[in-house]
Design a protein around this motif. Structure first.
Motif, mmCIF file in Angstrom:
data_model
loop_
_atom_site.group_PDB
_atom_site.id
_atom_site.type_symbol
_atom_site.label_atom_id
_atom_site.label_comp_id
_atom_site.label_asym_id
_atom_site.label_seq_id
_atom_site.Cartn_x
_atom_site.Cartn_y
_atom_site.Cartn_z
ATOM 1 N N THR A 1 2.659 -22.442 -4.135
ATOM 2 C CA THR A 1 2.247 -23.223 -2.961
ATOM 3 C C THR A 1 2.371 -22.393 -1.684
ATOM 4 O OG1 THR A 1 3.084 -25.203 -4.064
ATOM 5 C CG2 THR A 1 2.650 -25.392 -1.715
ATOM 6 N N LYS A 2 1.415 -22.584 -0.774
ATOM 7 C CA LYS A 2 1.455 -21.865 0.514
ATOM 8 C C LYS A 2 1.989 -22.801 1.597
ATOM 9 C CE LYS A 2 -2.363 -18.874 -0.731
ATOM 10 N NZ LYS A 2 -3.789 -18.595 -0.607
ATOM 11 N N GLY B 1 1.481 -19.995 8.193
ATOM 12 C CA GLY B 1 0.933 -20.440 9.460
ATOM 13 C C GLY B 1 1.906 -21.359 10.159
ATOM 14 N N TYR B 2 1.604 -21.623 11.405
ATOM 15 C CA TYR B 2 2.536 -22.375 12.231
ATOM 16 C C TYR B 2 1.723 -23.146 13.254
ATOM 17 C CZ TYR B 2 7.197 -22.991 14.247
ATOM 18 O OH TYR B 2 8.385 -23.510 14.676
ATOM 19 N N LYS C 1 -7.591 -25.010 5.539
ATOM 20 C CA LYS C 1 -8.613 -24.333 4.732
ATOM 21 C C LYS C 1 -8.444 -22.819 4.813
ATOM 22 C CE LYS C 1 -12.882 -25.917 5.094
ATOM 23 N NZ LYS C 1 -14.063 -26.518 5.750
ATOM 24 N N ALA C 2 -8.133 -22.317 6.008
ATOM 25 C CA ALA C 2 -7.971 -20.866 6.185
ATOM 26 C C ALA C 2 -6.782 -20.349 5.377
ATOM 27 C CB ALA C 2 -7.793 -20.542 7.664
ATOM 28 N N ILE D 1 -3.712 -16.003 7.419
ATOM 29 C CA ILE D 1 -2.495 -16.388 8.135
ATOM 30 C C ILE D 1 -2.947 -17.047 9.433
ATOM 31 C CG2 ILE D 1 -0.387 -15.520 9.238
ATOM 32 C CD1 ILE D 1 -0.310 -14.901 6.306
ATOM 33 N N ILE D 2 -2.391 -18.224 9.744
ATOM 34 C CA ILE D 2 -2.830 -18.951 10.942
ATOM 35 C C ILE D 2 -1.670 -19.108 11.921
ATOM 36 C CG2 ILE D 2 -3.604 -21.218 11.788
ATOM 37 C CD1 ILE D 2 -5.788 -19.610 10.473
#
Length: 223
Positions: A87-88, A111-112, A127-128, A134-135
């Motif tokens: 899981t991401k 991401g954050y 989605k990214a 990395i967001i």
């Protein structure tokens, strides 16, 4: 004998879990995500421990984790989820304080985002991250850069024996917030060459992206 498949395959949905100890936020986020066809909210949970347990026992693509939760916070949950599941984690919080940002990224957060972010941008972020990116929201990146700038003149805490002089140079410029294009101008080498150096640094450290390199350069900590 031959079995006929009459059903057309449904497009794969991105499986999302939401972890937040505030039921209002949790439910709100679930409703927002459920309005988009590409997501399936498979669970909503109260804390990081429940999130980790769920990700370990089920197939989950993205875990949206609040930072501050009882029993186990989002930073600790990120570490376990990254270490033991596929899981991401994507950190979603009202707090944009530097310490948690850095810790969550160190632990492998992809991401954050702040909770008051426009739903359409949250959708794009999920989605990214699902697609391997990395967001980092601008306001959050600014926080990181400002906290790194305060330390930028400090002596680097990395093990210099691991890296070439050029790699050390590139890490120091990444830590100052420079892009590959800016580093290229400063060192008079091509962006492609810099990308190769960055790949080498990532390989040597086991890190995943340039933000982690900056933090590693300044703190000497991989995680």
């Amino acid at each position: 004998m031959g079995m006929k498949d009459t059903s057309s395959p449904e497009p794969m949905k991105i499986k999302v879990i939401i972890a937040d100890d505030n039921s209002f936020v949790r439910e709100g986020m679930r409703i927002i995500l459920s309005t988009y066809d590409e997501f399936e909210v498979v669970a909503t949970v109260n804390d990081g421990q429940e999130a980790f347990r769920y990700c370990k026992n089920h197939d989950v693509d993205i875990a949206l984790l609040d930072v501050r939760m009882p029993n186990m916070n989002g930073v600790e949950a990120t570490k376990l989820i990254c270490e033991q599941t596929k899981t991401k984690p994507l950190i979603l919080t009202t707090f944009d304080d530097d310490e948690h940002i850095l810790d969550a990224i160190r632990n492998g957060a992809k991401g954050y985002f702040l909770k008051n972010t426009d739903p359409e941008r949250i959708r794009e972020a999920i989605k990214a991250v699902y697609n391997g990116n990395i967001i980092m929201q601008d306001v959050v990146m600014e926080k990181i850069k400002s906290s790194l700038k305060e330390e930028k003149e400090a002596e680097p805490k990395v093990d210099k024996s691991l890296f070439t002089e050029r790699e050390m140079e590139i890490m120091s410029l990444i830590a100052k917030g420079l892009s590959n294009k800016e580093i290229s101008k400063q060192l008079f080498i091509s962006e492609g060459t810099i990308a190769n150096y960055i790949t080498s640094i990532l390989d040597k450290t086991g890190l995943q992206h340039r933000t982690q390199i900056a933090i590693y350069y300044l703190t000497g900590k991989i995680s």
